[in-house]
Scaffold this motif. Structure first.
Motif, short mmCIF file in Angstrom:
data_model
loop_
_atom_site.label_atom_id
_atom_site.label_comp_id
_atom_site.label_asym_id
_atom_site.label_seq_id
_atom_site.Cartn_x
_atom_site.Cartn_y
_atom_site.Cartn_z
N HIS A 1 0.81 -1.21 0.00
CA HIS A 1 0.00 0.00 0.00
C HIS A 1 0.85 1.27 0.00
CE1 HIS A 1 -3.24 -2.66 2.10
NE2 HIS A 1 -3.13 -2.91 0.81
N PRO B 1 -5.36 2.69 -1.97
CA PRO B 1 -5.64 1.44 -2.71
C PRO B 1 -7.11 1.33 -3.08
CG PRO B 1 -4.21 1.00 -0.84
CD PRO B 1 -4.67 2.42 -0.69
N GLU B 2 -7.37 0.96 -4.31
CA GLU B 2 -8.73 0.97 -4.82
C GLU B 2 -9.68 0.08 -4.02
OE1 GLU B 2 -10.99 0.76 -9.16
OE2 GLU B 2 -8.82 0.44 -9.00
N LYS B 3 -9.14 -1.03 -3.48
CA LYS B 3 -10.03 -1.94 -2.77
C LYS B 3 -10.48 -1.39 -1.42
CE LYS B 3 -6.35 -4.75 -0.61
NZ LYS B 3 -5.82 -6.12 -0.48
N PHE B 4 -9.88 -0.28 -0.97
CA PHE B 4 -10.27 0.32 0.30
C PHE B 4 -10.95 1.68 0.11
CE2 PHE B 4 -6.61 -2.37 1.57
CZ PHE B 4 -7.26 -3.19 2.48
N THR B 5 -11.67 1.86 -0.99
CA THR B 5 -12.27 3.17 -1.29
C THR B 5 -13.79 3.18 -1.11
OG1 THR B 5 -12.39 2.58 -3.65
CG2 THR B 5 -10.44 3.79 -2.90
N ASN B 6 -14.33 2.16 -0.47
CA ASN B 6 -15.77 2.18 -0.21
C ASN B 6 -16.13 3.33 0.73
OD1 ASN B 6 -18.51 1.06 -0.27
ND2 ASN B 6 -18.13 0.50 1.86
N THR C 1 -9.87 6.97 -5.28
CA THR C 1 -8.51 6.76 -4.77
C THR C 1 -7.86 8.09 -4.42
OG1 THR C 1 -7.57 6.81 -7.00
CG2 THR C 1 -8.25 4.66 -6.13
N PRO D 1 -12.98 -1.42 2.85
CA PRO D 1 -13.32 -2.11 1.61
C PRO D 1 -14.83 -2.12 1.34
CG PRO D 1 -12.81 -3.70 3.33
CD PRO D 1 -12.53 -2.34 3.91
#
Length: 635
Positions: A518, A568-573, A598, A635
């Motif tokens: 990250h 990181p895109e997977k943690f942009t919720n 992001t 996420p």
């Protein structure tokens, strides 16, 4: 050496018909054999002539220029190594004024501008440089800035390579200033023309004089400060100003400046600019003795080669280059916000970076401004190309308020007007901040009973993380196990020493993370001291002097959490930032939650105040961990 020093201090006449002065000056360059001013001011290429006709001839072109809209042009370069082997073209010029950008499965992105270039260097100069030259000699301030992703051809367009056909806009512009000045002198015996040049770079939010002569053993160029006063407006303190008399001297200065500019090799560009470069020329036209119907005129010319926006996945930037890229991208984000604000009729955040503050007149101010957006033709670069075109479309909406600058008292009056305009903008900014605070307090009072503060996210795990960050220690293995896979946590710390010294500081803070995958995320923060009279605070050169002067006085400052990047895109919720200022609040302050980005933008400002400054407070604010930040993504 002494001759150069004399010219720099005294601003000796560059072009003059005084025979006593002429006898002691080197001969001016004669650029071309033409004795017709149309050679210097009127287009000669088919494209330039067509544009003039499109505007309704010379009168129409002059009227369009006086309307004040920023003139926006795009240039599509040929394929180069920056395209990393791609030969698939996705960006095309659709006639002289329209660009089309194709993406698989999507509607083409089509937009029209003042020019869409795909040709030679001279054609670009003919359509941009000549109108700029005319405007400067008419007494207007002039700005040209080149924007685009790294490797898109900005420096090639501005500087060029070598001589002849590959010369860029800048060398052609300088040569034609000299040539047209010579022609004017031959036709007007009472005229004197003076020209000077300054060359600086903005590297990691530090202003450096690229024409500085380093002392023995000096490795880095000296950092300069941006100042402001009623007469000069915004200016760079202690920057060198070089009087120029011929092309050879200008060429020497450009070579020196380019040799000291910060560059590095990346996967997309062997000589990638790691800084924004700004060339400032001052042109003075003075009649001695005064002539009926003639005015003394003074203009300032800015030519800006912006560093290219970068994606780490393409450039392969690491370490220092990655930090440089983060600063470059941050300042360009701020520039984009300024362009968008002007285009939408909103108050622009000019104070958020030194770049936008230095160029404040170029957008919505007293300048005629041209933009050159440089594009790659390659399909893999389409996202960056569309981003560049969006910048260009925002710039098209900006209308400046350019006026002719008289020399002498007129310049001082212009500076006073500018100062008043900036003070008014700062007052409006303060009013907006107070309105936000009042609204927040009202909502807090109304909702206190029904909606008590939610502190669940600051439970045992959050407290452990926060204490560790403040203390500068590492997170325990147990905490890592509980948090590492469930959310992104990046931490940073910041001093407020700049606020005590009276300086505005724009920071790109690398976020420290536990997972090496990250790495690369950063937090953009701006901090500054706020004065009660809405004027710039007094600036100090060292901490003891500042503490002595401020003791017993009220002090206010603002912390502005602007945005983050590289999440990181997977943690942009859900992404938010919280920070702790133990000395004042003691409890965390939190931004709004942003989803699906992001690069979340919060624009969260908080003002802190002490009724009486003390030496202990000054020493505390100067520590490097006064503010501790956490950026958290789910996420």
């Amino acid at each position: 050496f002494f001759s150069e020093l004399f010219f720099r201090r005294k601003m000796t006449t560059v072009f003059t018909n005084d025979p006593k002065v002429r006898a002691n000056l080197p001969a001016l360059d004669k650029i071309g054999a033409e004795n017709d001013e149309d050679f210097y001011l009127m287009p000669t290429t088919e494209r330039g002539i067509a544009f003039m006709e499109r505007m309704g001839g010379e009168k129409g072109a002059k009227k369009a220029a006086k309307d004040g809209r920023v003139q926006v042009n795009v240039r599509i370069r040929p394929f180069t190594r920056a395209d990393q082997g791609s030969t698939t073209q996705a960006v095309f010029n659709d006639g002289d004024f329209t660009v089309k950008c194709e993406s698989p499965g999507k509607e083409p992105h089509i937009a029209s501008y003042d020019h869409c270039f795909y040709g030679e260097q001279y054609e670009v100069y003919d359509c941009i440089g000549k109108p700029m030259l005319r405007a400067a000699f008419e007494g207007y301030n002039v700005t040209l800035f080149a924007y685009g992703q790294t490797g898109s051809g900005k420096t090639h367009s501005i500087m060029g390579y070598g001589t002849g056909e590959e010369e860029g806009i800048l060398p052609r512009y300088c040569k034609n200033i000299l040539g047209y000045s010579q022609l004017r002198l031959e036709n007007e015996p009472a005229l004197t023309v003076r020209l000077s040049m300054t060359f600086v770079e903005l590297y990691n939010e530090q202003i450096r004089d690229l024409l500085e002569k380093k002392k023995s053993g000096q490795k880095m160029l000296t950092e300069l400060q941006l100042r402001q006063d009623a007469k000069k407006g915004i200016f760079i303190e202690n920057v060198s100003i070089h009087t120029v008399m011929n092309w050879q001297r200008i060429e020497q200065l450009l070579a020196l400046g380019n040799s000291q500019r910060t560059v590095a090799a990346t996967n997309m560009n062997a000589t990638s600019s790691r800084s924004h470069s700004i060339i400032i020329m001052r042109l003075l036209q003075k009649y001695e003795p005064a002539q009926p119907g003639r005015k003394d005129l003074e203009s300032v010319i800015h030519i800006v080669d912006l560093a290219g926006s970068e994606r780490q996945s393409k450039t392969g930037a690491e370490g220092q280059q990655l930090a440089e890229a983060n600063n470059i991208n941050s300042s360009l984000v701020t520039l984009g916000r300024v362009l968008a604000s002007f285009g939408e009729g909103q108050r622009p955040p000019l104070r958020d970076s030194k770049l936008t503050r230095l160029l404040s007149d170029s957008f919505g101010g007293n300048s005629r401004t041209w933009m050159l957006a440089c594009l790659s033709p390659a399909a893999p670069n389409v996202p960056e190309t569309i981003s560049t075109l969006n910048y260009a479309s925002s710039a098209k909406k900006i209308v400046n308020k350019a006026s002719v600058n008289g020399s002498g008292g007129g310049a001082a009056d212009s500076g006073k007007v500018k100062q008043l305009q900036m003070e008014l903008a700062e007052r409006m900014e303060r009013i907006a901040e107070l309105e936000e605070e009042v609204e927040a307090l009202r909502a807090k009072v109304e909702n206190r009973a029904a909606n008590p503060p939610d502190t669940s996210s600051f439970g045992a795990v959050g407290a452990t993380v926060r204490r560790s960050s403040v203390a500068g220690g590492s997170v325990s293995p147990a905490t890592q196990q509980m948090t590492g896979g469930l959310r992104f946590i990046g931490r940073a710390k910041l001093s407020l020493k700049n606020c005590v010294l009276g300086l505005t500081e724009y920071n790109t803070l690398p976020l420290v993370v536990q997972d090496p995958e990250h790495d690369g995320a950063a937090l953009i923060i701006n901090t500054w001291q706020v004065t009660g009279n809405d004027k710039d605070p007094e600036e100090f050169s060292d901490l003891p002097t500042a503490i002595k002067a401020l003791t017993g006085k009220r002090i206010d400052f603002c912390v502005h959490v602007i945005s983050a990047e590289g999440i990181p895109e997977k943690f942009t919720n859900k992404v938010f930032c919280r920070y702790v200022f133990q000395k004042k609040e003691g409890k965390p302050l939190k931004t709004e939650e942003i989803s699906g980005s992001t690069e979340p933008k919060w624009d969260y400002k908080k003002r802190f105040a002490w009724s009486e400054f003390t030496p202990d407070l000054g020493e505390y604010l100067a520590k490097d961990n006064v503010l501790t930040f956490e950026v958290i993504g789910f996420p």
